[in-house]
Design a protein around this motif. Sequence first.
Motif, PDB file in Angstrom:
ATOM      1  N   PHE A  22      -9.918   7.842 -18.488  1.00 34.47           N
ATOM      2  CA  PHE A  22      -9.179   8.915 -19.062  1.00 34.47           C
ATOM      3  C   PHE A  22      -8.298   9.812 -17.991  1.00 34.47           C
ATOM      4  CE2 PHE A  22     -11.713   7.190 -22.218  1.00 34.47           C
ATOM      5  CZ  PHE A  22     -11.001   7.026 -23.654  1.00 34.47           C
ATOM      6  N   GLU A  23      -7.743  10.970 -18.392  1.00 36.75           N
ATOM      7  CA  GLU A  23      -6.415  11.629 -17.594  1.00 36.75           C
ATOM      8  C   GLU A  23      -6.394  12.522 -18.775  1.00 36.75           C
ATOM      9  OE1 GLU A  23      -3.158  10.963 -16.262  1.00 36.75           O
ATOM     10  OE2 GLU A  23      -2.322  12.662 -15.420  1.00 36.75           O
ATOM     11  N   ILE A  24      -6.529  13.874 -18.884  1.00 38.88           N
ATOM     12  CA  ILE A  24      -6.461  15.065 -19.348  1.00 38.88           C
ATOM     13  C   ILE A  24      -5.420  15.487 -18.734  1.00 38.88           C
ATOM     14  CG2 ILE A  24      -7.716  17.375 -20.672  1.00 38.88           C
ATOM     15  CD1 ILE A  24      -9.345  14.788 -20.827  1.00 38.88           C
ATOM     16  N   GLN A  82      -5.445   0.834 -17.214  1.00 36.90           N
ATOM     17  CA  GLN A  82      -6.762   1.883 -16.465  1.00 36.90           C
ATOM     18  C   GLN A  82      -6.906   3.133 -16.679  1.00 36.90           C
ATOM     19  OE1 GLN A  82      -4.531   3.856 -13.533  1.00 36.90           O
ATOM     20  NE2 GLN A  82      -6.139   3.593 -11.199  1.00 36.90           N
ATOM     21  N   HIS A  83      -5.976   3.860 -17.393  1.00 37.44           N
ATOM     22  CA  HIS A  83      -5.937   4.909 -17.608  1.00 37.44           C
ATOM     23  C   HIS A  83      -5.310   5.595 -18.821  1.00 37.44           C
ATOM     24  CE1 HIS A  83      -3.472   6.738 -14.668  1.00 37.44           C
ATOM     25  NE2 HIS A  83      -3.560   7.842 -16.266  1.00 37.44           N
ATOM     26  N   ILE A  84      -5.900   6.379 -19.860  1.00 38.47           N
ATOM     27  CA  ILE A  84      -4.524   6.663 -20.937  1.00 38.47           C
ATOM     28  C   ILE A  84      -5.728   8.344 -21.154  1.00 38.47           C
ATOM     29  CG2 ILE A  84      -5.188   6.969 -23.533  1.00 38.47           C
ATOM     30  CD1 ILE A  84      -7.206   4.836 -23.955  1.00 38.47           C
ATOM     31  N   ALA A  85      -3.857   8.315 -21.018  1.00 40.42           N
ATOM     32  CA  ALA A  85      -3.765  10.527 -21.084  1.00 40.42           C
ATOM     33  C   ALA A  85      -4.001  10.934 -21.876  1.00 40.42           C
ATOM     34  CB  ALA A  85      -1.796  11.078 -19.937  1.00 40.42           C
ATOM     35  N   LEU A  86      -4.563  12.696 -22.287  1.00 35.02           N
ATOM     36  CA  LEU A  86      -4.795  12.633 -23.630  1.00 35.02           C
ATOM     37  C   LEU A  86      -3.969  14.113 -23.234  1.00 35.02           C
ATOM     38  CD1 LEU A  86      -8.669  11.482 -24.377  1.00 35.02           C
ATOM     39  CD2 LEU A  86      -5.805  10.628 -24.856  1.00 35.02           C
ATOM     40  N   LEU A  91      -6.176  16.216 -14.765  1.00 35.98           N
ATOM     41  CA  LEU A  91      -7.054  15.924 -14.068  1.00 35.98           C
ATOM     42  C   LEU A  91      -8.193  14.713 -14.623  1.00 35.98           C
ATOM     43  CD1 LEU A  91     -10.162  17.160 -12.810  1.00 35.98           C
ATOM     44  CD2 LEU A  91     -11.142  18.135 -15.016  1.00 35.98           C
ATOM     45  N   PHE A  92      -8.764  13.531 -14.212  1.00 35.59           N
ATOM     46  CA  PHE A  92      -9.111  12.613 -14.487  1.00 35.59           C
ATOM     47  C   PHE A  92     -10.793  12.242 -14.542  1.00 35.59           C
ATOM     48  CE2 PHE A  92      -5.260  12.793 -12.795  1.00 35.59           C
ATOM     49  CZ  PHE A  92      -4.287  11.924 -12.863  1.00 35.59           C
ATOM     50  N   SER A  93     -11.405  11.790 -15.943  1.00 39.31           N
ATOM     51  CA  SER A  93     -12.977  11.360 -15.945  1.00 39.31           C
ATOM     52  C   SER A  93     -13.361  10.340 -14.794  1.00 39.31           C
ATOM     53  CB  SER A  93     -12.128  11.055 -17.299  1.00 39.31           C
ATOM     54  OG  SER A  93     -12.851   8.939 -16.469  1.00 39.31           O
ATOM     55  N   ASP A  96      -0.285  10.576 -24.310  1.00 34.30           N
ATOM     56  CA  ASP A  96       1.014  10.918 -23.070  1.00 34.30           C
ATOM     57  C   ASP A  96       0.841  10.515 -22.641  1.00 34.30           C
ATOM     58  OD1 ASP A  96       1.904  13.831 -21.935  1.00 34.30           O
ATOM     59  OD2 ASP A  96       1.353  11.993 -20.427  1.00 34.30           O
ATOM     60  N   HIS A  97       0.021   9.097 -22.362  1.00 31.90           N
ATOM     61  CA  HIS A  97       0.713   7.413 -21.520  1.00 31.90           C
ATOM     62  C   HIS A  97      -0.321   7.274 -21.717  1.00 31.90           C
ATOM     63  CE1 HIS A  97      -0.256  10.268 -18.042  1.00 31.90           C
ATOM     64  NE2 HIS A  97      -0.548   9.060 -17.404  1.00 31.90           N
ATOM     65  N   CYS A  98      -0.331   5.457 -21.344  1.00 34.95           N
ATOM     66  CA  CYS A  98      -1.229   4.737 -20.588  1.00 34.95           C
ATOM     67  C   CYS A  98      -0.519   3.608 -19.498  1.00 34.95           C
ATOM     68  CB  CYS A  98      -1.438   3.863 -21.919  1.00 34.95           C
ATOM     69  SG  CYS A  98      -1.927   4.567 -23.358  1.00 34.95           S
ATOM     70  N   VAL A  99      -1.518   3.832 -18.499  1.00 31.33           N
ATOM     71  CA  VAL A  99      -1.728   3.032 -17.029  1.00 31.33           C
ATOM     72  C   VAL A  99      -2.167   1.603 -17.011  1.00 31.33           C
ATOM     73  CG1 VAL A  99      -1.628   3.242 -15.098  1.00 31.33           C
ATOM     74  CG2 VAL A  99      -1.231   5.082 -16.258  1.00 31.33           C
ATOM     75  N   GLY A 100      -1.390   0.189 -16.894  1.00 32.07           N
ATOM     76  CA  GLY A 100      -1.922  -0.754 -17.396  1.00 32.07           C
ATOM     77  C   GLY A 100      -1.884  -0.782 -15.396  1.00 32.07           C
TER      78      GLY A 100
END
Length: 378
Positions: free
Chosen positions: A345-347, A266-270, A332-334, A183-187
């Motif tokens: 990761f974010e779901i 930082q995180h990848i949202a799936l 939700l965030f892992s 969905d998105h990737c955060v830097g």
Amino acid sequence: MLTVTEKLPASAASNDFLPLLGTDYVEFYVGNAKQAAHYYINAFGFKPLAYAGPETDLKDRVSYVVCQHKLLFVLTTPLKADSAIAAHISKHGDGVKVLALRVEDAADAWKQTTLRGGSSYKEPQYLKDSFGEAVISGISTYGDTVHLFIERKNYRGAFLPGYIEWAPSFAAHLADTGLLYVDHCVGNVGWHQMNTWVKFYEDVMGFKNILSFDDADISTEYSALMSKVMSNGNGFVKFPINEPAEGKKKSQVEEYLDFYNGEGVQHIALATNDIVKTVKDLMTRGVEFLKVPTSYYDELLDRVGKIDEDTAPLKELGILVDRDNEGYLLQLFSKPVQDRPTLFFEIIQRKGAKSFGKGNFKALFEAMEFEQGLRGNL
Ligand code: FE2
């Protein structure tokens, strides 16, 4: 205030100098790709797809490729000490090296972006095997992270030339967890660097800034950060960029920068279409998530209005809800997925909303700070 959709250019495709078809794959440099592949297969529900290593004439590394619906993850480990991959892992720990973007024309993507000031990471490379041809090129972005442009319209193999199919029997019976696409990737970038990278995505890649959050939006009692969301023309690729802001204590972005030794993903949202089912599955398989206080759910429906889901399982699993002008989202965030407190990761399940859960920032960041405190890094 304009909605996110209204701020996306209407006729983006016609004048977009870098038309993107979406995320192609994410490549992680890790200490042990063989074991990391098992984590993504068993815990996250990915399927084995492809492999490259000494058996395929790649002498200095191994890569395992796993997939789930449109998601492709590549896990790469060096075989020799004196390699750029080994240096990357020594400096950053396990983390994201490549955010690969799918394009129609990888040579043109390289030409257009380097012409606009992008720093070349890989000149167009034409890779062939008996399944056809793929073209790969790339530019550098924040920290040691890179964007590769992948043109695979003339390729029909398992992944890319040089890889062989990987279909071990142990995974044949394993079900997926309903994770669909990035969905998105955060830097996370350094102090006062956010606008530099916003300008990079605008000038070099033709992205637009579709949302901004300042430290008033994203602060707790102790810490703060600022964020701007960059989107490509058709909205298929979204890169929020965070930088730390002054607070009473150390912000989560600073903790990341300390442990990653610099800027990085930082995180990848799936995305999923059924977050309750997906998160239940992931938890059963051992994925760990952040927990917000149960008081978060006390006035949930007053805050977000009517939603289709029962609130009981949301509360039980710790799933967060937020609404914008266009609908709502569940997320939700892992916890970090490696030993260093870096990548997580974010779901996310979107039900109309195109934003990023601003209403959850406070509760979420307090949950993160609780964990940061346990590590002695707040
Ligand atoms: Fe996110």
